[in-house]
Motif scaffolding. Structure first.
Motif, PDB file in Angstrom:
ATOM      1  N   ALA A 172      -2.461  -7.941  20.410  1.00 24.03           N
ATOM      2  CA  ALA A 172      -1.642  -8.002  19.199  1.00 24.03           C
ATOM      3  C   ALA A 172      -1.800  -6.742  18.359  1.00 24.03           C
ATOM      4  CB  ALA A 172      -2.020  -9.236  18.383  1.00 24.03           C
ATOM      5  N   GLY A 173      -3.034  -6.245  18.270  1.00 27.84           N
ATOM      6  CA  GLY A 173      -3.274  -5.013  17.521  1.00 27.84           C
ATOM      7  C   GLY A 173      -2.572  -3.823  18.143  1.00 27.84           C
ATOM      8  N   LYS A 174      -2.570  -3.753  19.470  1.00 29.81           N
ATOM      9  CA  LYS A 174      -1.874  -2.658  20.148  1.00 29.81           C
ATOM     10  C   LYS A 174      -0.374  -2.731  19.896  1.00 29.81           C
ATOM     11  CE  LYS A 174      -5.169  -1.993  23.938  1.00 29.81           C
ATOM     12  NZ  LYS A 174      -5.370  -2.064  25.408  1.00 29.81           N
ATOM     13  N   ALA A 175       0.170  -3.960  19.947  1.00 24.98           N
ATOM     14  CA  ALA A 175       1.603  -4.115  19.709  1.00 24.98           C
ATOM     15  C   ALA A 175       1.967  -3.699  18.296  1.00 24.98           C
ATOM     16  CB  ALA A 175       2.017  -5.573  19.962  1.00 24.98           C
ATOM     17  N   LEU A 176       1.128  -4.075  17.321  1.00 22.45           N
ATOM     18  CA  LEU A 176       1.396  -3.697  15.929  1.00 22.45           C
ATOM     19  C   LEU A 176       1.326  -2.183  15.761  1.00 22.45           C
ATOM     20  CD1 LEU A 176       1.907  -4.506  12.999  1.00 22.45           C
ATOM     21  CD2 LEU A 176      -0.578  -4.727  12.707  1.00 22.45           C
ATOM     22  N   ALA A 177       0.323  -1.556  16.388  1.00 18.83           N
ATOM     23  CA  ALA A 177       0.200  -0.098  16.288  1.00 18.83           C
ATOM     24  C   ALA A 177       1.417   0.596  16.886  1.00 18.83           C
ATOM     25  CB  ALA A 177      -1.077   0.367  16.990  1.00 18.83           C
ATOM     26  N   GLU A 178       1.923   0.077  18.013  1.00 19.57           N
ATOM     27  CA  GLU A 178       3.120   0.664  18.633  1.00 19.57           C
ATOM     28  C   GLU A 178       4.331   0.504  17.715  1.00 19.57           C
ATOM     29  OE1 GLU A 178       3.685  -1.087  22.423  1.00 19.57           O
ATOM     30  OE2 GLU A 178       1.830  -0.276  23.273  1.00 19.57           O
ATOM     31  N   PHE A 179       4.436  -0.675  17.082  1.00 22.14           N
ATOM     32  CA  PHE A 179       5.559  -0.892  16.175  1.00 22.14           C
ATOM     33  C   PHE A 179       5.505   0.053  14.982  1.00 22.14           C
ATOM     34  CE2 PHE A 179       6.726  -3.024  12.144  1.00 22.14           C
ATOM     35  CZ  PHE A 179       8.105  -2.984  12.290  1.00 22.14           C
ATOM     36  N   VAL A 180       4.322   0.208  14.386  1.00 21.64           N
ATOM     37  CA  VAL A 180       4.184   1.086  13.219  1.00 21.64           C
ATOM     38  C   VAL A 180       4.508   2.531  13.602  1.00 21.64           C
ATOM     39  CG1 VAL A 180       2.563   2.029  11.535  1.00 21.64           C
ATOM     40  CG2 VAL A 180       2.541  -0.419  12.048  1.00 21.64           C
ATOM     41  N   ALA A 181       4.021   2.966  14.769  1.00 20.75           N
ATOM     42  CA  ALA A 181       4.295   4.344  15.202  1.00 20.75           C
ATOM     43  C   ALA A 181       5.781   4.561  15.430  1.00 20.75           C
ATOM     44  CB  ALA A 181       3.510   4.652  16.474  1.00 20.75           C
ATOM     45  N   GLU A 182       6.424   3.615  16.128  1.00 30.55           N
ATOM     46  CA  GLU A 182       7.854   3.753  16.399  1.00 30.55           C
ATOM     47  C   GLU A 182       8.669   3.642  15.116  1.00 30.55           C
ATOM     48  OE1 GLU A 182      11.023   4.236  19.217  1.00 30.55           O
ATOM     49  OE2 GLU A 182       8.853   4.344  19.480  1.00 30.55           O
ATOM     50  N   GLY A 183       8.283   2.682  14.253  1.00 31.51           N
ATOM     51  CA  GLY A 183       9.002   2.529  12.987  1.00 31.51           C
ATOM     52  C   GLY A 183       8.872   3.742  12.093  1.00 31.51           C
ATOM     53  N   THR A 184       7.693   4.338  12.059  1.00 32.20           N
ATOM     54  CA  THR A 184       7.483   5.547  11.260  1.00 32.20           C
ATOM     55  C   THR A 184       8.369   6.678  11.738  1.00 32.20           C
ATOM     56  OG1 THR A 184       5.187   4.923  10.798  1.00 32.20           O
ATOM     57  CG2 THR A 184       5.777   7.243  10.520  1.00 32.20           C
ATOM     58  N   GLU A 185       8.482   6.811  13.046  1.00 35.62           N
ATOM     59  CA  GLU A 185       9.322   7.872  13.611  1.00 35.62           C
ATOM     60  C   GLU A 185      10.785   7.667  13.241  1.00 35.62           C
ATOM     61  OE1 GLU A 185      10.445   9.469  18.075  1.00 35.62           O
ATOM     62  OE2 GLU A 185       8.421   8.725  17.696  1.00 35.62           O
ATOM     63  N   ILE A 186      11.248   6.414  13.312  1.00 33.21           N
ATOM     64  CA  ILE A 186      12.640   6.129  12.960  1.00 33.21           C
ATOM     65  C   ILE A 186      12.884   6.414  11.480  1.00 33.21           C
ATOM     66  CG2 ILE A 186      14.355   4.288  12.725  1.00 33.21           C
ATOM     67  CD1 ILE A 186      13.180   3.013  15.233  1.00 33.21           C
ATOM     68  N   LEU A 187      11.954   5.990  10.627  1.00 27.49           N
ATOM     69  CA  LEU A 187      12.125   6.201   9.188  1.00 27.49           C
ATOM     70  C   LEU A 187      12.075   7.674   8.826  1.00 27.49           C
ATOM     71  CD1 LEU A 187      10.132   3.256   7.545  1.00 27.49           C
ATOM     72  CD2 LEU A 187      12.600   3.542   7.750  1.00 27.49           C
ATOM     73  N   GLU A 188      11.255   8.447   9.525  1.00 25.40           N
ATOM     74  CA  GLU A 188      11.221   9.884   9.255  1.00 25.40           C
ATOM     75  C   GLU A 188      12.552  10.527   9.606  1.00 25.40           C
ATOM     76  OE1 GLU A 188       7.864  11.504  11.282  1.00 25.40           O
ATOM     77  OE2 GLU A 188       6.421  10.873   9.757  1.00 25.40           O
ATOM     78  N   ALA A 189      13.122  10.136  10.746  1.00 23.74           N
ATOM     79  CA  ALA A 189      14.439  10.663  11.119  1.00 23.74           C
ATOM     80  C   ALA A 189      15.496  10.197  10.131  1.00 23.74           C
ATOM     81  CB  ALA A 189      14.794  10.215  12.538  1.00 23.74           C
ATOM     82  N   LEU A 190      15.422   8.933   9.729  1.00 26.08           N
ATOM     83  CA  LEU A 190      16.364   8.392   8.747  1.00 26.08           C
ATOM     84  C   LEU A 190      16.245   9.122   7.421  1.00 26.08           C
ATOM     85  CD1 LEU A 190      18.446   6.152   8.103  1.00 26.08           C
ATOM     86  CD2 LEU A 190      16.537   4.687   7.461  1.00 26.08           C
ATOM     87  N   GLY A 191      14.997   9.393   7.017  1.00 26.48           N
ATOM     88  CA  GLY A 191      14.776  10.105   5.757  1.00 26.48           C
ATOM     89  C   GLY A 191      15.348  11.502   5.774  1.00 26.48           C
TER      90      GLY A 191
END
Length: 778
Positions: free
Chosen positions: A4-23
C-alpha cells in the motif's frame, strides 16, 4: 515499505508530475491573459486534468478525482467555445491547481482535513456555475464558409468550434489535399502535420472523397493559415500536398460580422497611428494579385506584395470582404479606443505580475497553510540513455571482477613458483587496478548525473507563488527568471526551495516599493525582481535581486546596537558590507523593524543556516535607492566529492577540493596581525588566516612552516593553516546525527581508504567564521 505504501508513493510521484505540467501550462495561459489562447495550450491543460482524474480515481482519491473532473468540465466548455476565458475563469483554474496540490500533499501524509474538503466542495460548485453559454449570434459564421455539406457533417463539435473561430477572426482557410501510399501513409501524414503546425492550425484531418490511386489513400486537412498563401505553398514544396483556398462569403446584408473584422479594424487603426504612408498604401496592396486565384477553391489570393508579414494575407482578405463604410466605421471606432489597441505603457497600471521569460508566471488565490515550494516526492526522472551507460559500466566492472578472480585462482595454483611469475602477476594486477579505477570513475560520474535536476524545477514552483505575494502586498512586479537549465543535485534543489521563497517574499513584500512611491522616486511603475542561476566551475551561483529601495545600513547598525547584538566599538570598525551582513544575525528583526528597515533580516538567519547546511554561502549587496541582491553560492553535489586530506594536531580532516584554490607553505614570521586579525600577504593581496587547531580547540604545534589551504567561495577568500597534507581522495559524505549535527565548520563525515573515519570541513561556515572571529574577540 508495504504494498500500500508503494502504491501511494507511485501515486504521489505521478500526481506531482501531472500537476507540475498542469502548472506550467496554466502559468503560460496566465501570462497570455487578455489574448486569445492557443488551442493546443487549452487542450494540453484539458488532457492533464483528465489524466489526473483517472489516476486519482484508480488509487481511490475521491476528492482529487471529483475536483479534477469538475475542472475538466470547465476546460471542455472553454475548448468548445461555450465559455469565454475571462479573468474569473482563469483565476478559478489557477485556484483549482492550488487546491489540487494541497489535496495531493494531504494524500501523501494519508490525511484528510475537513477544512480542505469544504474548500473542495465550494470550489467545485463555483466551477460548475462559472459563466454562461456565449450569447447566440444572428448568423453562424460557418454558414458563410463555402464547404461541402457532407464534409461539414462529419466535423466533431470541437472542430466546428475551431473552424467557426477562424472564420470569425478572418483567418485564411485552406483545404490541403495529400495522397500517400498505404504502406507508409502514417509517416507521410505525420510529416505533413509537422510542416503545417508552425504555420497555423490544423482544424481537422479527414479521408478525402477523391481517390488516392490504386494503392494509396488521400486526406483532406482543413487548415487555418497564419502566413500568406505564397509562403504556405513554399513550405509545402517537396510534399504530395495540394493547396485549395476555402472562400468565405461576406456577412448577411453585406455587413461584416463584428467579431470577424474587429481585429482588422484595430490592425488598420494601429497602422494609421504608427505610419501614415503604410496606411495609405494598404488599400492598393490587394489590387495586383486579383488576377491570380487558386483553381476551383476560389476566394484565396497570393499577394506577393505582403509576403513579409505572416498575418497580412488574412487581414487583407477580411478587409476586401468588408464594405468600405463598415471598415471605415470599424477603424474610427478602434482609433477612438486609444491605448486599447496598442501595447500598454509602463506607466499605466497593468497585471500585478509579468514573467519576463520563457518560464511561466504564478497564480493568485488564498494562501495555503504551511505553504512550501518543496516537491512532494523524492523521485528523479532519469533519461534512459544514462541508465544504459550505467549498465554498460557495470558490465565492464563484472569483466574486471572476473579477471581479478582468475588472477587470484592462478596465484593460488602457482604458490611457491619462481619470482618471474610473481612479477608478471603484479604487472597484470596493476593493469586491472587501473581499469577498475577508470570504470569506477565512470560509474561515479553516471550516478552523479542521474541525481542532477535543473533548478528550473524549483524556479517554476516559486514563480507560481509570486503573483499571490504581489497581490497581497499591493505591488506590480516584473518577475524575471534565468538559468533554469543549470543543474544541481536533487537534494540541494529541494532544500533550496524554502530559503529562496523567503528571500523572494522579502524582495516583493518589503524590498519593492509601491507603484506610487516608485513613480514619485522617478522609477518605472513596475518593480523588477530577478531570479537567476549560473554555473561557475564546481559551484552554482543563484542571485535574487530587486530594484527597490535598498537597505539602510545605518538603520541596520542602530537596530543592532539597540538589541545589543554588537558593541559601539565593533560598530565603529565595521565596513558597510559588514553592517549589511548584520541582517543575518539571529533575532535581528522585529515587527517594528519591518516598517523601519524595509523588512530585511526577518528570518534571514534561518535562510543563512539552511544555505550553510548545504555547504554554501550567502552574501548580500545593496545600494540605497537602487536595490538589493542576494548571492547564494552552492556546490553542485554533496554526494561524492574529491577531498584534500589534511592533518591538524594529530587529527585528520577532509577539505572539499572544489573549494580549494591553492596551497601555500609559509613561515611563522610571514604571518602578520592587522586590526587584531592574523593575515598573510599573498601576491600583494591581504588574506585572512584561520588556524584550524585553534578553531576546534586542539593543542597547537610549533612548526617551522605552516601549510595554508587557500579556500574560496564566491568572492570570499580564507587561508586555513594545517600541519600536514596527506593527499587527495574521493569520499562519500554522510551526515552527522544527534548532537554533532550542529557543529559549526563540519558538514559531515567520510570513510577513507584505510577504513578510518574523518570529519569533512564545511568551507562555507569556516569562511563566515573566519570573517567574524577576530571581530567577536574585540
Amino acid at each position: 515499505m508495504n504494498q500500500a505504501g508503494k502504491a501511494l508513493a507511485e501515486f504521489v510521484a505521478e500526481g506531482t508530475e501531472i500537476l507540475e505540467a498542469l502548472g506550467k501550462d496554466l502559468l503560460v495561459l496566465d501570462q497570455q491573459r487578455g489574448t486569445d489562447p492557443e488551442p493546443d495550450l487549452i487542450n494540453g491543460i484539458f488532457r492533464a486534468a483528465h489524466s489526473l482524474k483517472g489516476l486519482s480515481a484508480l488509487f481511490g482519491q475521491e476528492r482529487i478525482s471529483k475536483l479534477a473532473h469538475q475542472a475538466e468540465d470547465l476546460l471542455d466548455r472553454l475548448r468548445l467555445g461555450k465559455l469565454s476565458l475571462d479573468d474569473q475563469a482563469l483565476d478559478s483554474l489557477i485556484e483549482t491547481l492550488d487546491v489540487l496540490q494541497a489535496l495531493l500533499a494531504e494524500a501523501s501524509r494519508e490525511e484528510s482535513s475537513d477544512a480542505l474538503s469544504g474548500r473542495v466542495t465550494e470550489l467545485g460548485t463555483r466551477l460548475a456555475n462559472l459563466g454562461m453559454t456565449s450569447a447566440a449570434v444572428d448568423e453562424d459564421p460557418l454558414d458563410r464558409l463555402e464547404l461541402d455539406a457532407q464534409v461539414r457533417a462529419v466535423f466533431t463539435e470541437y472542430e466546428e468550434h475551431r473552424l467557426r473561430e477562424n472564420v470569425r477572426r478572418g483567418v485564411a482557410l485552406f483545404r490541403v489535399r495529400a495522397a500517400f501510399d498505404l504502406s507508409d501513409f502514417d509517416t507521410g501524414l505525420a510529416e505533413l502535420n509537422s510542416r503545417l503546425k508552425p504555420l497555423g492550425e490544423v482544424v481537422s484531418t479527414l479521408p478525402s472523397s477523391e481517390p488516392g490511386g490504386a494503392s494509396g489513400i488521400a486526406f483532406d486537412l482543413i487548415f487555418g493559415a497564419k502566413v500568406p498563401e505564397s509562403e504556405l505553398a513554399a513550405k509545402l514544396q517537396g510534399t504530395p500536398a495540394q493547396l485549395f483556398a476555402l472562400k468565405v462569403r461576406a456577412a448577411a446584408g453585406g455587413a461584416p460580422a463584428p467579431a470577424a473584422h474587429a481585429p482588422v479594424a484595430q490592425s488598420v487603426a494601429q497602422g494609421l497611428r504608427q505610419s501614415v504612408p503604410s496606411a495609405a498604401e494598404a488599400p492598393a496592396a490587394p489590387k495586383k494579385p486579383r488576377k491570380k486565384r487558386a483553381p476551383k477553391g476560389g476566394g484565396a489570393e497570393t499577394p506577393a506584395a505582403v509576403t513579409e508579414s505572416p498575418v497580412q494575407a488574412p487581414l487583407l482578405r477580411a478587409v476586401e470582404e468588408a464594405s468600405p463604410e463598415d471598415l471605415t466605421q470599424g477603424v474610427l471606432e478602434a482609433m477612438r479606443m486609444g491605448e486599447s489597441t496598442s501595447p500598454p505603457r509602463a506607466e499605466l497600471a497593468g497585471p500585478p505580475v509579468r514573467t519576463l521569460t520563457d518560464e511561466p508566471v504564478s497564480p493568485r488565490g488564498p494562501r495555503m497553510e504551511n505553504e512550501s515550494a518543496r516537491s512532494l516526492t523524492q523521485t528523479v526522472r532519469v533519461d534512459i540513455s544514462r541508465l544504459d551507460a550505467l549498465m554498460n559500466t557495470v558490465g565492464e566492472l563484472l569483466l574486471i571482477k572476473a579477471n581479478l578472480q582468475r588472477m587470484v585462482e592462478a596465484s593460488r595454483q602457482q604458490e611457491g613458483s619462481v619470482m618471474l611469475s610473481s612479477k608478471m602477476w603484479g604487472q597484470e594486477l596493476s593493469r586491472e587496478t587501473r581499469q577498475l579505477e577508470r570504470k569506477l570513475d565512470a560509474l561515479q560520474q553516471g550516478l552523479l548525473e542521474a541525481r542532477m535536476v535543473p533548478v528550473g524545477q524549483v524556479f517554476d514552483r516559486l514563480a507560481r507563488l509570486v503573483r499571490r505575494i504581489a497581490r497581497d502586498a499591493g505591488k506590480e512586479i516584473d518577475f524575471v527568471i534565468g538559468g533554469g537549465d543549470v543543474e544541481l543535485d536533487k537534494l540541494i534543489v529541494e532544500e533550496l526551495s524554502d530559503p529562496l521563497m523567503h528571500i523572494i517574499r522579502n524582495a516583493i513584500d518589503h524590498g519593492a516599493e509601491s507603484p506610487e512611491a516608485r513613480l514619485a522616486a522617478g522609477k518605472s511603475r513596475r518593480a523588477r525582481v530577478s531570479l537567476r542561476a549560473e554555473q561557475k566551475g564546481n559551484h552554482v551561483v543563484i542571485e535574487v535581486s530587486d530594484d527597490g529601495a535598498g537597505i539602510d545600513e545605518l538603520g541596520v547598525r542602530d537596530m543592532a546596537l539597540r538589541k545589543n547584538l554588537i558593541t559601539e566599538a565593533q560598530a565603529r570598525e565595521m565596513s558597510r558590507r559588514e553592517l549589511l551582513n548584520l541582517i543575518f544575525l539571529p533575532g535581528f528583526s522585529t515587527a517594528r523593524s519591518v516598517s523601519e528597515l524595509s523588512g530585511r533580516g526577518v528570518g534571514l538567519d534561518v535562510v543563512k543556516n539552511n544555505i550553510g547546511n548545504l555547504s554554501g554561502i550567502i552574501d548580500v549587496w545593496s545600494e540605497r535607492g537602487q536595490g538589493t541582491a542576494f548571492h547564494l553560492t552552492l556546490p553542485v553535489t554533496l554526494a561524492i566529492i574529491r577531498a584534500l586530506v589534511v592533518g591538524v594536531s594529530g587529527r585528520t580532516y577532509a577539505v572539499p577540493l572544489n573549494s580549494v584554490l591553492e596551497i601555500l607553505s609559509v613561515k611563522p614570521s610571514e604571518i602578520r596581525t592587522v586590526e587584531r586579525r592574523e593575515v598573510l600577504d599573498v601576491r600583494g593581496t591581504t588574506l585572512p588566516l584561520m588556524r584550524l587547531a585553534r578553531q576546534f580547540g586542539h593543542p597547537e604545534r610549533q612548526n617551522d612552516r605552516h601549510f595554508v589551504v587557500v579556500a574560496g567561495l564566491a568572492q570570499e577568500r580564507l587561508g586555513i593553516a594545517v600541519d600536514e597534507l596527506q593527499g587527495q581522495q574521493d569520499i562519500v559524505v554522510k551526515s552527522l546525527g544527534g548532537r554533532l549535527q550542529g557543529v559549526r565548520g563540519i558538514s559531515g563525515a567520510a570513510d577513507l581508504a584505510n577504513r578510518r573515519t574523518v570529519l569533512v570541513l564545511d568551507v562555507g561556515a569556516l569562511l563566515e567564521e573566519g570573517m567574524s572571529l577576530e571581530r567577536r574577540r574585540a
